[in-house]
Design an enzyme around this catalytic site. Structure first.
Site, PDB file in Angstrom:
ATOM      1  CG  ASP A  60      67.311-113.276 -74.307  1.00 55.11           C
ATOM      2  OD1 ASP A  60      66.070-112.800 -75.164  1.00 55.11           O
ATOM      3  OD2 ASP A  60      67.334-113.653 -73.346  1.00 55.11           O
ATOM      4  CE1 TYR A  92      68.865-107.706 -68.414  1.00 55.31           C
ATOM      5  CE2 TYR A  92      70.063-105.981 -69.092  1.00 55.31           C
ATOM      6  CZ  TYR A  92      69.787-106.812 -68.122  1.00 55.31           C
ATOM      7  OH  TYR A  92      70.227-106.650 -66.674  1.00 55.31           O
ATOM      8  CG  HIS A 129      64.778-108.151 -66.495  1.00 58.04           C
ATOM      9  ND1 HIS A 129      64.859-109.113 -65.781  1.00 58.04           N
ATOM     10  CD2 HIS A 129      65.850-108.460 -67.529  1.00 58.04           C
ATOM     11  CE1 HIS A 129      65.610-109.962 -65.892  1.00 58.04           C
ATOM     12  NE2 HIS A 129      66.194-109.564 -66.921  1.00 58.04           N
ATOM     13  NE  ARG A 185      75.790-103.474 -63.491  1.00 57.46           N
ATOM     14  CZ  ARG A 185      74.927-104.285 -64.328  1.00 57.46           C
ATOM     15  NH1 ARG A 185      75.386-105.558 -64.551  1.00 57.46           N
ATOM     16  NH2 ARG A 185      73.860-103.956 -64.730  1.00 57.46           N
ATOM     17  CD  GLU A 232      66.109-114.266 -68.090  1.00 59.88           C
ATOM     18  OE1 GLU A 232      66.339-114.134 -69.195  1.00 59.88           O
ATOM     19  OE2 GLU A 232      66.830-113.688 -67.375  1.00 59.88           O
ATOM     20  CD  GLU A 252      63.680-113.440 -72.825  1.00 56.35           C
ATOM     21  OE1 GLU A 252      63.863-113.611 -73.975  1.00 56.35           O
ATOM     22  OE2 GLU A 252      64.518-113.755 -71.709  1.00 56.35           O
ATOM     23  CG  ASP A 288      66.754-116.670 -71.996  1.00 54.87           C
ATOM     24  OD1 ASP A 288      67.463-117.832 -72.112  1.00 54.87           O
ATOM     25  OD2 ASP A 288      67.399-115.700 -71.430  1.00 54.87           O
ATOM     26  NE  ARG A 323      68.058-115.272 -62.839  1.00 64.60           N
ATOM     27  CZ  ARG A 323      67.759-114.784 -64.121  1.00 64.60           C
ATOM     28  NH1 ARG A 323      68.971-114.627 -64.883  1.00 64.60           N
ATOM     29  NH2 ARG A 323      66.364-114.485 -64.594  1.00 64.60           N
ATOM     30  CD  GLN A 326      72.498-114.299 -65.581  1.00 69.37           C
ATOM     31  OE1 GLN A 326      71.555-115.011 -65.107  1.00 69.37           O
ATOM     32  NE2 GLN A 326      72.335-113.325 -66.177  1.00 69.37           N
ATOM     33  CE1 TYR A 360      77.946-110.659 -63.587  1.00 67.97           C
ATOM     34  CE2 TYR A 360      77.345-109.458 -65.467  1.00 67.97           C
ATOM     35  CZ  TYR A 360      77.569-109.302 -63.952  1.00 67.97           C
ATOM     36  OH  TYR A 360      77.648-108.316 -63.309  1.00 67.97           O
ATOM     37  CE  LYS A 374      70.434-115.432 -69.118  1.00 65.02           C
ATOM     38  NZ  LYS A 374      69.068-115.054 -68.883  1.00 65.02           N
ATOM     39  CB  THR A 432      65.724-120.948 -75.463  1.00 62.92           C
ATOM     40  OG1 THR A 432      67.142-120.706 -74.875  1.00 62.92           O
ATOM     41  CG2 THR A 432      64.950-119.631 -75.507  1.00 62.92           C
ATOM     42  CD  GLU A 483      62.971-108.960 -62.853  1.00 64.34           C
ATOM     43  OE1 GLU A 483      63.238-109.820 -63.699  1.00 64.34           O
ATOM     44  OE2 GLU A 483      62.836-107.856 -63.154  1.00 64.34           O
TER      45      GLU A 483
HETATM   46 MN    MN Z   1      66.627-113.691 -71.447  1.00 62.19          MN
END
Ligand code: MN
Length: 420
Positions: free
Chosen positions: A129, A131, A136, A145, A202, A204, A236, A240, A243, A247, A256, A260, A367
């Site tokens: 996968d 990014y 995004h 962050r 997600e 995708e 996907d 959260r 994650q 992560y 994740k 999928t 988001e």
């Molecule tokens: Mn993804």
């Protein structure tokens, strides 16, 4: 414009210009076949092959349509894919009496879509996968962050990715249980084990590798397109809260790999060519192994809807487009193999969440609701920060031609409660 003897409405995703590939099971006798889709019908390519309809064609030397997955056909390369596509379009053409006027054969090979169940079309060896949406990556970066470190220093120089899990790639219409895992709340010092409270989708698009490469032999960017068989819609699924805690430093793992999902029909790269366009301008200029002098993308309209248990119909909450992506499929493939990593027929490479510039083009709940700060209002009066049990998520995607569409159909999955 080519027209089929099968009636196809202008808003169907499956006119004769599409000819996607899938695998299906006949409800009447359980036979599994490779097929294509035309309007509301499935055309059984396995039976056509058995009946000799593809005899003397180069692609048919190993009778790839008589397998139970598409891997063999995908390994043959683009000249064979083209030959098969032309042969199928010719058989379905309104000008060709061969199948059109043979009611006995039509009865055997053309099945109404309600009379089949769709299967996983490919034996997927590996799943990666990416990014590759700048919007995004920026949105998530700000939330995780802060604004200063939103985009990591490497992001504009290489298509960032992680290795996903092929075993949990599932089909549309498969239900998904809410995953459990380790979560640490901000005001707790210790983690706890619980059902994820921040379950997300997600939006995708993924592509399947056709011909692979030998270990140690990178796929050059100029050649990359020739290795791509076709595309599917991808969701996907992401937890959260899991994650966030897991992560650092190696990236996504259990947040994740519980599921999928992919749409059942693989739309070939050839069918998408009329919708090719230039991708976004890349600055700084990528290193030469990522630079073919073009950034080729496709105008694929994407839509994501949600339907809760209390709603009568789905509500669209996101409209995006494949062309929003910063890194192209060719760049993703060239980068993935530049160290000599080998691809095999049937490997799946997904784009990463596809978000655009507008608020309603963001491809995840994270988001869309800005981590829950701005809940989505549903037509039922309910609110959503993240997904609730028994919510169904539906992704749609298509290209708009002049009087016809080339589309992917629907990718739809329902969330069931956690198995605690
Ligand atoms: Mn993804």
């Amino acid at each position: 414009m080519q027209v089929s003897f099968i009636k196809v409405s202008a808003d169907s995703h499956f006119p004769i210009q599409n000819i996607p590939y899938g695998v299906f099971c006949r409800k009447v006798d359980g036979k599994v076949s490779i097929g294509t889709r035309i309007g509301n019908y499935v055309l059984d390519l396995s039976i056509l092959s058995e009946m000799g309809y593809f005899n003397d064609l180069e692609f048919n030397r190993t009778k790839p349509f008589e397998n139970k997955t598409l891997n063999n056909f995908m390994s043959l390369g683009k000249d064979c894919w083209h030959e098969a596509r032309i042969a199928i379009q010719d058989l379905l053409s309104e000008d060709n009496p061969k199948l059109r006027d043979n009611l006995e054969v039509r009865e055997k090979v053309l099945l109404e879509i309600e009379n089949v169940s769709l299967r996983m079309p490919v034996d997927i060896g590996d799943y990666t996968d990416f990014y590759s949406s700048r919007q995004h990556a920026t949105n998530v970066g700000i939330m995780f962050r802060g604004k200063e470190n939103a985009l990591m220093p490497n992001w504009l120089h290489l298509p960032v990715a992680y290795h996903g899990r092929a075993s949990s790639v599932i089909m549309s219409d498969t239900d998904i249980h809410r995953p459990c895992g380790q979560v640490k709340a901000n005001d707790n010092t210790q983690p706890e084990f619980r059902a994820s409270g921040l379950l997300d989708f997600e939006l995708e698009v993924g592509f399947f590798i056709g011909t692979g490469n030998a270990l140690g032999n990178p796929i050059r960017i100029e050649e990359a397109e020739n290795h791509i068989f076709g595309l599917v819609l991808v969701n996907d699924w992401s937890a959260r809260d899991i994650q966030k805690w897991e992560y650092v430093p190696l990236g996504p793992f259990l947040a994740k790999n519980f599921a999928t999902s992919i749409s059942p029909w693989i739309v070939t790269l050839e069918a998408l060519q009329p919708f090719a366009m230039s991708g976004v301008f890349q600055e700084p200029q990528p290193l030469s192994y990522l630079n073919s002098g073009r950034n080729k993308t496709y105008d694929i309209k994407l839509e994501l809807a949600i339907q809760s248990a209390r709603m009568d119909s789905p509500q669209v909450i996101c409209k995006s487009n494949f062309s929003h992506l910063y890194w192209s499929m060719e760049q993703q493939l060239a980068h993935h193999t530049v160290n000599g990593c080998n691809m095999r027929p049937g490997d799946l490479l997904a784009s990463g969440t596809i978000s655009g510039d507008s608020d309603d083009s963001r491809g995840s709940m994270l988001e869309l609701t800005w981590r829950g700060d701005n809940p989505i209002k549903l037509s039922s009066g309910e609110e959503r920060k993240f997904l609730a049990d028994f919510d169904t998520v539906i992704i749609n995607g298509y290209c708009q031609g002049d009087g016809y569409r080339v589309g992917f159909g629907e990718l739809k999955n329902k969330i069931l409660p956690a198995k605690l």
